[in-house]
Design a protein around this motif. Structure first.
Motif, mmCIF file in Angstrom:
data_model
loop_
_atom_site.group_PDB
_atom_site.id
_atom_site.type_symbol
_atom_site.label_atom_id
_atom_site.label_comp_id
_atom_site.label_asym_id
_atom_site.label_seq_id
_atom_site.Cartn_x
_atom_site.Cartn_y
_atom_site.Cartn_z
ATOM 1 N N SER A 248 11.522 -30.146 -18.341
ATOM 2 C CA SER A 248 10.577 -29.077 -18.043
ATOM 3 C C SER A 248 10.775 -28.628 -16.609
ATOM 4 C CB SER A 248 9.145 -29.567 -18.256
ATOM 5 O OG SER A 248 8.247 -28.505 -18.120
ATOM 6 N N THR A 249 10.973 -27.305 -16.409
ATOM 7 C CA THR A 249 11.262 -26.754 -15.093
ATOM 8 C C THR A 249 10.353 -25.573 -14.805
ATOM 9 O OG1 THR A 249 13.590 -27.334 -15.459
ATOM 10 C CG2 THR A 249 13.103 -25.803 -13.663
ATOM 11 N N GLN A 250 9.776 -25.557 -13.610
ATOM 12 C CA GLN A 250 9.004 -24.403 -13.183
ATOM 13 C C GLN A 250 9.977 -23.322 -12.741
ATOM 14 O OE1 GLN A 250 5.790 -25.245 -10.512
ATOM 15 N NE2 GLN A 250 5.515 -23.102 -9.948
ATOM 16 N N ILE A 251 9.770 -22.090 -13.185
ATOM 17 C CA ILE A 251 10.670 -20.983 -12.873
ATOM 18 C C ILE A 251 10.196 -20.351 -11.568
ATOM 19 C CG2 ILE A 251 11.615 -18.785 -13.690
ATOM 20 C CD1 ILE A 251 10.848 -19.827 -16.563
ATOM 21 N N ALA A 252 10.954 -20.589 -10.485
ATOM 22 C CA ALA A 252 10.547 -20.153 -9.138
ATOM 23 C C ALA A 252 10.369 -18.638 -9.044
ATOM 24 C CB ALA A 252 11.566 -20.632 -8.110
ATOM 25 N N ALA A 253 11.184 -17.870 -9.753
ATOM 26 C CA ALA A 253 11.105 -16.405 -9.674
ATOM 27 C C ALA A 253 9.790 -15.869 -10.242
ATOM 28 C CB ALA A 253 12.282 -15.772 -10.411
ATOM 29 N N LEU A 254 9.071 -16.700 -11.018
ATOM 30 C CA LEU A 254 7.813 -16.259 -11.622
ATOM 31 C C LEU A 254 6.587 -16.863 -10.935
ATOM 32 C CD1 LEU A 254 8.700 -16.406 -15.440
ATOM 33 C CD2 LEU A 254 8.549 -14.394 -13.966
ATOM 34 N N ASN A 255 6.758 -17.582 -9.843
ATOM 35 C CA ASN A 255 5.616 -18.193 -9.159
ATOM 36 C C ASN A 255 4.563 -17.146 -8.797
ATOM 37 O OD1 ASN A 255 6.728 -20.691 -9.375
ATOM 38 N ND2 ASN A 255 7.251 -20.905 -7.215
ATOM 39 N N GLY A 256 3.350 -17.347 -9.298
ATOM 40 C CA GLY A 256 2.248 -16.433 -9.019
ATOM 41 C C GLY A 256 2.322 -15.117 -9.766
ATOM 42 N N LYS A 257 3.260 -14.983 -10.709
ATOM 43 C CA LYS A 257 3.461 -13.704 -11.391
ATOM 44 C C LYS A 257 3.260 -13.753 -12.903
ATOM 45 C CE LYS A 257 6.955 -12.383 -8.003
ATOM 46 N NZ LYS A 257 8.366 -12.074 -7.813
ATOM 47 N N ALA A 258 3.376 -14.906 -13.522
ATOM 48 C CA ALA A 258 3.373 -15.005 -14.987
ATOM 49 C C ALA A 258 1.955 -15.168 -15.525
ATOM 50 C CB ALA A 258 4.261 -16.158 -15.435
ATOM 51 N N THR A 259 1.362 -14.077 -15.970
ATOM 52 C CA THR A 259 0.015 -14.105 -16.525
ATOM 53 C C THR A 259 0.035 -14.507 -17.997
ATOM 54 O OG1 THR A 259 -0.548 -12.299 -15.041
ATOM 55 C CG2 THR A 259 -2.096 -12.763 -16.795
ATOM 56 N N GLN A 260 0.989 -13.972 -18.759
ATOM 57 C CA GLN A 260 1.133 -14.277 -20.182
ATOM 58 C C GLN A 260 2.601 -14.319 -20.527
ATOM 59 O OE1 GLN A 260 -0.945 -11.116 -22.188
ATOM 60 N NE2 GLN A 260 -2.868 -12.252 -22.215
ATOM 61 N N GLY A 261 2.929 -15.051 -21.606
ATOM 62 C CA GLY A 261 4.311 -15.121 -22.054
ATOM 63 C C GLY A 261 4.408 -14.967 -23.553
ATOM 64 N N VAL A 262 5.594 -14.541 -24.006
ATOM 65 C CA VAL A 262 5.837 -14.377 -25.438
ATOM 66 C C VAL A 262 7.343 -14.505 -25.687
ATOM 67 C CG1 VAL A 262 6.088 -11.862 -25.374
ATOM 68 C CG2 VAL A 262 5.261 -12.946 -27.451
ATOM 69 N N TYR A 263 7.709 -14.872 -26.914
ATOM 70 C CA TYR A 263 9.107 -14.930 -27.331
ATOM 71 C C TYR A 263 9.345 -13.778 -28.289
ATOM 72 C CZ TYR A 263 13.425 -16.707 -29.387
ATOM 73 O OH TYR A 263 14.721 -16.854 -29.807
ATOM 74 N N LEU A 264 10.357 -12.952 -28.000
ATOM 75 C CA LEU A 264 10.614 -11.782 -28.832
ATOM 76 C C LEU A 264 12.103 -11.519 -28.914
ATOM 77 C CD1 LEU A 264 9.440 -9.270 -30.354
ATOM 78 C CD2 LEU A 264 9.489 -8.097 -28.156
ATOM 79 N N ASP A 265 12.634 -11.498 -30.113
ATOM 80 C CA ASP A 265 14.021 -11.115 -30.365
ATOM 81 C C ASP A 265 15.013 -11.896 -29.503
ATOM 82 O OD1 ASP A 265 15.886 -9.702 -31.816
ATOM 83 O OD2 ASP A 265 15.889 -7.980 -30.457
ATOM 84 N N GLY A 266 14.810 -13.200 -29.401
ATOM 85 C CA GLY A 266 15.759 -14.051 -28.690
ATOM 86 C C GLY A 266 15.549 -14.132 -27.188
ATOM 87 N N ARG A 267 14.478 -13.547 -26.683
ATOM 88 C CA ARG A 267 14.224 -13.571 -25.231
ATOM 89 C C ARG A 267 12.764 -13.953 -24.965
ATOM 90 N NH1 ARG A 267 18.665 -11.468 -22.668
ATOM 91 N NH2 ARG A 267 19.880 -10.038 -23.913
ATOM 92 N N PHE A 268 12.565 -14.561 -23.793
ATOM 93 C CA PHE A 268 11.217 -14.839 -23.337
ATOM 94 C C PHE A 268 10.776 -13.695 -22.435
ATOM 95 C CE2 PHE A 268 12.732 -19.220 -24.115
ATOM 96 C CZ PHE A 268 11.782 -19.589 -25.058
ATOM 97 N N LEU A 269 9.535 -13.264 -22.604
ATOM 98 C CA LEU A 269 8.976 -12.195 -21.787
ATOM 99 C C LEU A 269 7.764 -12.742 -21.030
ATOM 100 C CD1 LEU A 269 8.917 -9.620 -24.692
ATOM 101 C CD2 LEU A 269 10.529 -9.593 -22.817
ATOM 102 N N ALA A 270 7.634 -12.339 -19.784
ATOM 103 C CA ALA A 270 6.469 -12.727 -18.980
ATOM 104 C C ALA A 270 5.824 -11.466 -18.437
ATOM 105 C CB ALA A 270 6.888 -13.642 -17.839
ATOM 106 N N LEU A 271 4.510 -11.424 -18.502
ATOM 107 C CA LEU A 271 3.753 -10.280 -18.008
ATOM 108 C C LEU A 271 3.026 -10.664 -16.732
ATOM 109 C CD1 LEU A 271 2.434 -7.444 -18.318
ATOM 110 C CD2 LEU A 271 0.626 -8.578 -19.609
ATOM 111 N N ASP A 272 3.150 -9.814 -15.726
ATOM 112 C CA ASP A 272 2.363 -9.936 -14.501
ATOM 113 C C ASP A 272 1.297 -8.861 -14.591
ATOM 114 O OD1 ASP A 272 1.228 -9.939 -12.001
ATOM 115 O OD2 ASP A 272 3.119 -9.939 -10.908
ATOM 116 N N SER A 273 0.065 -9.253 -14.922
ATOM 117 C CA SER A 273 -0.988 -8.265 -15.130
ATOM 118 C C SER A 273 -1.461 -7.636 -13.824
ATOM 119 C CB SER A 273 -2.175 -8.895 -15.861
ATOM 120 O OG SER A 273 -2.777 -9.893 -15.062
#
Length: 167
Positions: A133-158
């Motif tokens: 398990s690894t914290q993704i540094a590029a998303l620190n403080g930015k990832a409000t929600q996540g979803v898996y779609l068509d082979g990719r993970f998506l993160a939303l910064d609301s």
């Protein structure tokens, strides 16, 4: 008329919500035939719903994921792999707890994306009992929600209305 007779009633919402918006979820009413019963109606749980186990420890349930016999749960600051046979919890990672719900999504096999406390975490099952398990540094403080779609993970910064897409 008992004091609970008005509690039991229809199990559907009327077309006009202003007329009736009550509905019963995961329970069904059954009328009792015995005239001496303490109530004329009783609610029973929907068949197939059962408690398979409980978790004791710090924190409360903040998120759950289940697909293709794979199950993950976030409780407090810990993410667990849940084995339905015997309800065994294996801690596989840790997340920030901001008191808000966690989103967990995955490819249904061995990769999972967790968002919690504004951060994103990638959790991979390396072998049957080994997790990374690894914290993704590029998303620190930015990832409000996540979803898996068509082979990719998506993160939303609301906050900034930005959508991040995995490689």
């Amino acid at each position: 008329m008992s004091r609970f007779d008005a509690f039991f009633g229809g199990s559907y919402e009327a077309e006009a919500r202003t007329a009736d918006c009550s509905r019963t979820i995961n329970y069904y009413p059954e009328k009792l035939q015995n005239p001496g019963a303490t109530s004329q109606l009783v609610l029973y749980p929907t068949p197939g719903v059962q408690i398979i186990g409980t978790h004791t420890g710090p924190g409360y349930g903040r998120g759950h994921y289940s697909l293709n016999d794979r199950e993950l749960a976030a409780i407090g600051t810990t993410v667990y792999s849940v084995q339905s046979s015997g309800f065994m919890n294996t801690a596989i990672g840790f997340v920030t707890n901001d008191g808000k719900p966690v989103t967990i999504c995955g490819n249904g096999e061995d990769e999972f994306f967790v968002t919690s406390g504004g951060n994103g975490y990638l959790t991979i099952q390396v072998s049957p009992n080994v997790w990374s398990s690894t914290q993704i540094a590029a998303l620190n403080g930015k990832a409000t929600q996540g979803v898996y779609l068509d082979g990719r993970f998506l993160a939303l910064d609301s906050t900034t209305q930005t959508l991040y897409i995995s490689a």
